[in-house]
Write an enzyme that holds these catalytic residues in place. Sequence first.
Site, PDB file in Angstrom:
ATOM      1  N   LYS A   1       0.955  -1.431   0.105  1.00 27.57           N
ATOM      2  CA  LYS A   1       0.167   0.114   0.057  1.00 27.57           C
ATOM      3  C   LYS A   1       1.031   1.239  -0.132  1.00 27.57           C
ATOM      4  O   LYS A   1       0.633   2.143  -0.882  1.00 27.57           O
ATOM      5  CB  LYS A   1      -0.577  -0.016   1.435  1.00 27.57           C
TER       6      LYS A   1
ATOM      7  N   ARG B   1      -4.189  10.925   4.496  1.00 28.81           N
ATOM      8  CA  ARG B   1      -3.112  11.847   4.427  1.00 28.81           C
ATOM      9  C   ARG B   1      -2.050  11.608   3.332  1.00 28.81           C
ATOM     10  O   ARG B   1      -1.670  12.653   2.944  1.00 28.81           O
ATOM     11  CB  ARG B   1      -2.354  11.459   6.014  1.00 28.81           C
TER      12      ARG B   1
ATOM     13  N   CYS C   1      -4.606  13.027  12.545  1.00 26.62           N
ATOM     14  CA  CYS C   1      -5.134  12.037  12.559  1.00 26.62           C
ATOM     15  C   CYS C   1      -4.989  11.052  13.787  1.00 26.62           C
ATOM     16  O   CYS C   1      -4.336  11.740  14.812  1.00 26.62           O
ATOM     17  CB  CYS C   1      -4.736  11.262  11.563  1.00 26.62           C
TER      18      CYS C   1
ATOM     19  N   ARG D   1       0.895  15.033  13.130  1.00 29.49           N
ATOM     20  CA  ARG D   1       1.487  14.557  11.911  1.00 29.49           C
ATOM     21  C   ARG D   1       1.607  15.754  11.178  1.00 29.49           C
ATOM     22  O   ARG D   1       0.837  15.866  10.121  1.00 29.49           O
ATOM     23  CB  ARG D   1       0.782  13.379  11.316  1.00 29.49           C
TER      24      ARG D   1
ATOM     25  N   ASP E   1       4.956   0.646  11.791  1.00 31.44           N
ATOM     26  CA  ASP E   1       3.406   0.187  11.441  1.00 31.44           C
ATOM     27  C   ASP E   1       3.164  -1.347  11.842  1.00 31.44           C
ATOM     28  O   ASP E   1       2.403  -1.995  11.540  1.00 31.44           O
ATOM     29  CB  ASP E   1       3.398   0.123   9.872  1.00 31.44           C
TER      30      ASP E   1
HETATM   31  C1  UD1 Z   1       4.838   6.829   6.340  1.00 39.53           C
HETATM   32  C2  UD1 Z   1       3.603   5.661   6.008  1.00 39.53           C
HETATM   33  C3  UD1 Z   1       3.169   5.029   7.312  1.00 39.53           C
HETATM   34  C4  UD1 Z   1       4.410   5.012   8.412  1.00 39.53           C
HETATM   35  C5  UD1 Z   1       5.474   6.270   8.484  1.00 39.53           C
HETATM   36  C6  UD1 Z   1       6.489   5.958   9.116  1.00 39.53           C
HETATM   37  C7  UD1 Z   1       2.843   5.950   3.738  1.00 39.53           C
HETATM   38  C8  UD1 Z   1       1.624   6.240   3.045  1.00 39.53           C
HETATM   39  N1  UD1 Z   1       2.770   6.007   5.189  1.00 39.53           N
HETATM   40  O1  UD1 Z   1       3.688   7.906   6.605  1.00 39.53           O
HETATM   41  O2  UD1 Z   1       2.527   4.059   7.425  1.00 39.53           O
HETATM   42  O3  UD1 Z   1       3.777   4.786   9.733  1.00 39.53           O
HETATM   43  O4  UD1 Z   1       5.803   6.591   7.094  1.00 39.53           O
HETATM   44  O5  UD1 Z   1       7.211   4.943   8.855  1.00 39.53           O
HETATM   45  O6  UD1 Z   1       3.696   5.494   3.242  1.00 39.53           O
HETATM   46  N2  UD1 Z   1       6.837  14.536  10.332  1.00 39.53           N
HETATM   47  C9  UD1 Z   1       6.971  15.887  11.055  1.00 39.53           C
HETATM   48  N3  UD1 Z   1       6.784  16.760  10.053  1.00 39.53           N
HETATM   49  C10 UD1 Z   1       6.791  16.486   8.580  1.00 39.53           C
HETATM   50  C11 UD1 Z   1       6.460  15.126   7.996  1.00 39.53           C
HETATM   51  C12 UD1 Z   1       6.439  14.022   9.264  1.00 39.53           C
HETATM   52  O7  UD1 Z   1       7.162  16.172  11.981  1.00 39.53           O
HETATM   53  O8  UD1 Z   1       6.405  17.196   7.863  1.00 39.53           O
HETATM   54  C13 UD1 Z   1       6.944  13.529  11.559  1.00 39.53           C
HETATM   55  C14 UD1 Z   1       5.312  12.875  11.694  1.00 39.53           C
HETATM   56  O9  UD1 Z   1       4.682  13.649  12.640  1.00 39.53           O
HETATM   57  C15 UD1 Z   1       5.943  11.401  12.445  1.00 39.53           C
HETATM   58  C16 UD1 Z   1       7.385  11.306  11.805  1.00 39.53           C
HETATM   59  O10 UD1 Z   1       7.645  12.489  11.456  1.00 39.53           O
HETATM   60  O11 UD1 Z   1       5.877  11.938  13.930  1.00 39.53           O
HETATM   61  C17 UD1 Z   1       7.269  10.165  10.680  1.00 39.53           C
HETATM   62  O12 UD1 Z   1       6.141  10.873   9.721  1.00 39.53           O
HETATM   63  P1  UD1 Z   1       6.647  10.234   8.319  1.00 39.53           P
HETATM   64  O13 UD1 Z   1       7.818   9.531   7.941  1.00 39.53           O
HETATM   65  O14 UD1 Z   1       6.617  11.350   7.202  1.00 39.53           O
HETATM   66  O15 UD1 Z   1       5.280   9.302   7.873  1.00 39.53           O
HETATM   67  P2  UD1 Z   1       4.304   9.400   6.611  1.00 39.53           P
HETATM   68  O16 UD1 Z   1       5.218   9.784   5.554  1.00 39.53           O
HETATM   69  O17 UD1 Z   1       3.216  10.110   7.189  1.00 39.53           O
END
Ligand code: UD1
Length: 417
Positions: free
Chosen positions: A22, A92, A116, A121, A303
């Site tokens: 996914k 998201r 969420c 996030r 995850d």
């Molecule tokens: C992706 C995955 C999700 C997984 C996560 C971490 C997809 C569709 N989803 O989510 O299943 O749990 O990676 O492995 O691929 N953060 C910030 N600022 C930002 C971006 C992120 O502070 O601009 C923080 C988030 O709040 C979180 C952490 O960084 O605490 C990790 O987030 P991120 O790696 O970005 O996860 P996603 O890409 O949203």
Amino acid sequence: MDRILIRGGAPLRGQVHIRGSKNSTLPLMAACILAEAPCELHNVPCLHDVFTMDKLLSAMGMTIEFTGRYLTLDASDMGEPLAPYDLVRKMRASFFVLGPLLARYGQAKVSLPGGCAIGTRPVDIHLKGLEALGAHVSIEDGYVLAKGPLKGADITLDFPSVGATENLMMAATRADGVTRISNAAREPEIADLGHFLNSLGAQISGAGTDLITIVGVDELGGGQHTVIPDRVEAGTFLLAGLATHGDVTAQNANADHLSSFLNKLRGTGGEIEIHANRIRVAAPNGLRAVDVTTQPYPGFPTDLQAQMMAMLCVAEGASVIKETVFENRFMQVGELVRMGADIEVDSNAAVVRGVNNLRGAPVMASDLRASAALIVAGLSATKGETAIHRVYHIDRGYERIEERLSALGADIERIQD
Ligand code: UD1
């Protein structure tokens, strides 16, 4: 709303075919915005999140056909680069369209995804990166407005965010000059996206490492790509096998993508056999506690934290689980405790003391992976019946999970209300 009913206790035995990832499919679909000719994705999972991305891209004028496990996506006639709130708020990952829209159209208007269940996030890392690429970014009425042109730049991420790495990689493919992303996320899904973009004519090296180099090109063409197996789905089925004292083989799984997870399973007493594209687990001598700390890849995946916790609820001894990636990812704990688990949470750490048995109970799914944890717990509960409410969360990330668990011997059914 559908419910899933489980009468647990039956050891799961047999083979389950793992679907395409996914978390690869969603950015791959967004990446098709960059292509001037039709693209084909193979091994695509039939999931609600994929349908949501389909709706979003179709609303922007992309022509999409989904047949069997094949998706064809044609962005040659796309219209306005606008991702509206109504579609983005559902998922998201819709925010992945920002980078490719900006790269292709020189501007984009994408709704902010909002919070969420597992935390606030933010998207600051995405936006800072786009600004470093020369974009002018503003936020108006809940929307991100971004304008190019984009120029290659050296970017160091504050945290190896998966989504930000993917968004920036896509944006930089058509920027003028060379971009280097340091402290990039190293997840296999990022390497998958890199392979796909390169097959369309991008020039990316290092995707899957912490330094990604992208040489901007003028145009991307069409192409074909097979999505990698879903490591989280594979891990979930393997944990269900262990929690029920069964013997489960995940077919079409990639063990290399699950190394730290499989090492932890070995620590619990799991016996693991790895063949070319199969992983078999069993724990004939029982399960014991193990400590787990989630980390960005190649560390233990966040995850799989909730499902691992569900399994450790019935392992001998006390396990300490630390969640370092998300701020609020112990949503499953209250429900597991209602099933008889012994878990104490102190900020981002949970102590799980193994009990002999869990008991079935009515429980509420709160997010995708927490729902999967409740299924693992329900399958291992030796008494009573577990009714999981709000199963739409599970349909976001697991294809027909009840049918596939039934085929492994589980007593599980979906009740449609
Ligand atoms: C992706 C995955 C999700 C997984 C996560 C971490 C997809 C569709 N989803 O989510 O299943 O749990 O990676 O492995 O691929 N953060 C910030 N600022 C930002 C971006 C992120 O502070 O601009 C923080 C988030 O709040 C979180 C952490 O960084 O605490 C990790 O987030 P991120 O790696 O970005 O996860 P996603 O890409 O949203």
